[in-house]
Motif scaffolding. Structure first.
Motif, mmCIF file in Angstrom:
data_model
loop_
_atom_site.group_PDB
_atom_site.id
_atom_site.type_symbol
_atom_site.label_atom_id
_atom_site.label_comp_id
_atom_site.label_asym_id
_atom_site.label_seq_id
_atom_site.Cartn_x
_atom_site.Cartn_y
_atom_site.Cartn_z
ATOM 1 N N UNK A 1 -28.876 1.923 1.236
ATOM 2 C CA UNK A 1 -27.404 1.885 1.782
ATOM 3 C C UNK A 1 -27.413 0.479 1.598
ATOM 4 N N UNK A 2 -27.789 -0.266 1.893
ATOM 5 C CA UNK A 2 -27.783 -2.101 1.749
ATOM 6 C C UNK A 2 -27.739 -2.055 0.222
ATOM 7 N N UNK A 3 -28.950 -1.539 -0.668
ATOM 8 C CA UNK A 3 -28.365 -1.628 -2.534
ATOM 9 C C UNK A 3 -27.008 -1.337 -2.427
ATOM 10 N N UNK A 4 -26.343 0.189 -1.513
ATOM 11 C CA UNK A 4 -25.162 0.337 -2.527
ATOM 12 C C UNK A 4 -24.307 -0.925 -1.838
ATOM 13 N N UNK A 5 -24.359 -1.521 -0.898
ATOM 14 C CA UNK A 5 -23.344 -2.701 -0.254
ATOM 15 C C UNK A 5 -23.632 -3.444 -1.239
ATOM 16 N N UNK A 6 -24.598 -3.828 -1.734
ATOM 17 C CA UNK A 6 -25.291 -4.874 -2.323
ATOM 18 C C UNK A 6 -24.177 -4.942 -3.609
ATOM 19 N N UNK A 7 -24.654 -3.671 -4.862
ATOM 20 C CA UNK A 7 -23.620 -3.661 -4.919
ATOM 21 C C UNK A 7 -21.912 -3.729 -5.290
ATOM 22 N N UNK A 8 -21.562 -3.337 -4.408
ATOM 23 C CA UNK A 8 -20.484 -3.643 -3.884
ATOM 24 C C UNK A 8 -19.970 -4.773 -3.962
ATOM 25 N N UNK A 9 -20.750 -5.610 -3.088
ATOM 26 C CA UNK A 9 -20.320 -7.288 -3.099
ATOM 27 C C UNK A 9 -20.180 -7.660 -4.189
ATOM 28 N N UNK A 10 -21.339 -7.071 -5.374
ATOM 29 C CA UNK A 10 -21.509 -7.931 -6.688
ATOM 30 C C UNK A 10 -19.853 -8.293 -7.406
ATOM 31 N N UNK A 11 -20.429 -6.652 -7.409
ATOM 32 C CA UNK A 11 -18.865 -6.552 -7.819
ATOM 33 C C UNK A 11 -17.573 -6.860 -7.922
ATOM 34 N N UNK A 12 -17.803 -6.618 -6.296
ATOM 35 C CA UNK A 12 -16.068 -7.591 -5.828
ATOM 36 C C UNK A 12 -15.570 -8.538 -5.738
ATOM 37 N N UNK B 1 -13.201 -2.251 -5.669
ATOM 38 C CA UNK B 1 -14.862 -1.325 -4.956
ATOM 39 C C UNK B 1 -12.911 -0.545 -4.534
ATOM 40 N N UNK B 2 -13.614 0.950 -4.638
ATOM 41 C CA UNK B 2 -12.435 1.739 -4.094
ATOM 42 C C UNK B 2 -12.582 2.277 -3.451
ATOM 43 N N UNK B 3 -13.543 2.401 -1.940
ATOM 44 C CA UNK B 3 -14.532 2.708 -1.178
ATOM 45 C C UNK B 3 -14.680 2.085 -0.244
ATOM 46 N N UNK B 4 -14.803 2.422 1.522
ATOM 47 C CA UNK B 4 -15.581 1.854 2.023
ATOM 48 C C UNK B 4 -16.844 2.336 1.974
ATOM 49 N N UNK B 5 -18.133 1.517 1.464
ATOM 50 C CA UNK B 5 -19.481 1.534 1.688
ATOM 51 C C UNK B 5 -20.295 2.313 3.068
ATOM 52 N N UNK C 1 -29.627 -6.482 -8.779
ATOM 53 C CA UNK C 1 -28.877 -8.185 -9.590
ATOM 54 C C UNK C 1 -29.320 -7.593 -10.966
ATOM 55 N N UNK C 2 -30.228 -7.379 -12.011
ATOM 56 C CA UNK C 2 -30.144 -6.923 -12.820
ATOM 57 C C UNK C 2 -29.331 -6.111 -14.335
ATOM 58 N N UNK C 3 -28.671 -4.891 -13.255
ATOM 59 C CA UNK C 3 -28.015 -3.964 -13.548
ATOM 60 C C UNK C 3 -26.854 -4.737 -12.926
ATOM 61 N N UNK C 4 -26.264 -5.263 -12.141
ATOM 62 C CA UNK C 4 -24.836 -6.004 -11.920
ATOM 63 C C UNK C 4 -24.864 -6.919 -13.500
ATOM 64 N N UNK C 5 -25.703 -8.055 -13.401
ATOM 65 C CA UNK C 5 -25.657 -8.770 -14.685
ATOM 66 C C UNK C 5 -24.811 -8.335 -15.818
#
Length: 455
Positions: A367-378, A384-388, A444-448
């Motif tokens: 769950x924390x990593x999903x929020x990290x994804x959402x934060x990085x993408x935003x 980001x369409x959904x509340x994570x 982070x690697x995936x976000x990049x």
């Protein structure tokens, strides 16, 4: 038989080498399907082939077509990896080659299922007296749960569906959310209801069932046998139905409440997310996967039923030659498969490896990593369409066409893998964080990579 040790060792060493490579190997690359078909094809040999040669040829043929779905940067289809102890147990299960039909065909397999089933119910907050069937996936688990529901609501109406079938039976109302998973519809087809039987209830903005609308649908229809399908973990947003309110409402109308909790039911295993599935213990049946968030080998899932007699009444079998049948329902009495592989060994091993705290930590970390994804993408300027709330992230890269191009580019580039989906008529990338080995560095690697490719 003297060659088995070397053969098994070779297979295990190759599997372990593959697992070691997952951290760095491309997750998914374009595959030449014709070349794969050619590698596996050709005429069946007329004579025998030495087992060592068969394994060597298999490895060479399969390697170009393997997807690193067990690795830390695979974020598609809510797929987890497989824990080390669970994988080792699965190797043993294949070597032991047990038939988990009942306690006569394999006493050890049934004992493992019994122990693991108790642990699962404890982790998920399912009543202790509930039955637990070990099945292949949530398609099978939903089918078992809805078969038990069909048995009970028709028995309450004085109809024996196992003996008399559905022709002439009282009509069963089947009510389900508009955002239900596709496996619910297939289960209804398999059980003879047909998909036209579904009375769809609108979903709220997050994809969870609208409880107010559910109340109206229940009130509007005729009273009688009723089955309501609820959901823990929307496949796009991760949202969970308000189970306490919904189950109480269903029971006030004399209905059966079934919960499809393929991955979302695991929210119950962590104090931080348990509130999302508050009231789950009030349901009558539950479906849950082990090969998703629990990180067990495929195929592993569970069908739980608060009324074991309905569960066994719908699924059990007996025959004069089938020694061990007809007693306390176990194994094949609780599933649609008679000749069953002993998948309970891997479940038992995975739960032992993690323990209660480890399962909770796995849920919290994803769950924390999903929020990290959402934060990085935003932060990168994407929508980001959904509340994570769990482990699902929906992200859009401008319009539909650009979003689809980005999804395709990410899948082809190989750093990570995520799928596309349609949500409320618009295209999104769907990111599911379910693997026990995923780290912040993997995110982070995936976000990049995603940001670079989307740009």
């Amino acid at each position: 038989m003297e060659e088995l040790e070397g053969l098994f060792r070779s297979a295990a060493e190759n599997a372990a080498g593959y697992r070691r490579s997952l951290a760095e190997r491309p997750v998914g690359l374009p595959v030449d399907q014709e070349a794969l078909a050619k590698a596996f094809g050709g005429p069946l040999p007329a004579g025998p082939t030495p087992p060592e040669r068969v394994l060597t040829d298999l490895i060479a043929a399969a390697e170009p077509g393997l997807v690193a779905s067990a690795g830390p940067r695979y974020f598609g289809f809510v797929v987890g990896g497989a824990l080390p102890a669970a994988t080792g147990a699965d190797i043993l299960a294949a070597g032991w080659d047990q038939v988990a039909t009942n306690a006569v065909t394999s006493p050890a397999a049934i004992a493992a299922e019994s122990a693991a089933g108790g642990w699962l119910k404890e982790l998920l907050g399912i009543p202790r007296e509930a039955s637990a069937g070990f099945v292949t996936g949530c398609q099978a688990a939903n089918t078992v749960g809805l078969a038990a529901a069909r048995h009970q609501v028709l028995a309450d109406a004085g109809w024996d569906v196992e003996r008399r079938g559905l022709a002439g039976a009282p009509r069963i109302r089947v009510i389900a959310g508009a955002e239900r998973h596709a496996t619910i519809d297939r289960s209804l087809r398999l059980l003879g209801f047909g998909t036209d039987a579904v009375e769809a209830v609108p979903a709220g903005p997050d994809g969870a069932i609208d409880v107010g609308a559910l109340r109206e649908v229940l009130h509007a229809g005729a009273q009688g046998p009723t089955v309501v399908c609820l959901q823990a973990g929307n496949v796009n947003t991760g949202a969970c139905d308000r189970l306490r309110e919904a189950c109480e409402l269903v029971h006030r109308h004399g209905g059966w409440a079934h919960v499809d909790g393929a991955f979302g039911l695991w929210a119950a295993a962590s104090p931080a997310t348990r509130h999302l599935v508050d009231g789950l213990e009030l349901a009558d049946s539950w479906a849950c996967d082990g090969h998703k968030w629990l990180n067990l080998p495929y195929d592993s899932a569970f069908a739980f039923c608060a009324r074991p007699e309905a569960h066994a009444g719908a699924m059990s079998l007996a025959a004069a030659y089938l020694v061990g049948s007809g007693g306390v329902p176990v194994g094949a009495d609780l599933t649609a498969e008679s000749s069953r592989r002993a998948r309970g060994f891997a479940v038992w091993a995975g739960l032992r490896e993690l323990g209660r705290d480890g399962v909770a930590a796995l849920v919290d970390r994803c769950c924390a990593l999903a929020r990290r994804f959402a934060g990085g993408l935003t932060a990168a300027g994407f929508e980001v369409a959904n509340e994570v709330v769990l482990n699902q992230v929906l992200v859009r890269f401008g319009d539909d066409a650009r979003t689809d191009r980005t999804v395709a580019a990410v899948q082809a580039e190989g750093t990570c893998w995520a799928g596309g989906t349609t949500w409320r008529g618009r295209r999104y990338m769907r990111i599911s964080v379910s693997n026990a080995t995923t780290t912040e560095a993997d995110v982070d690697r995936s976000l990049a990579a995603i940001t670079r490719l989307a740009s």
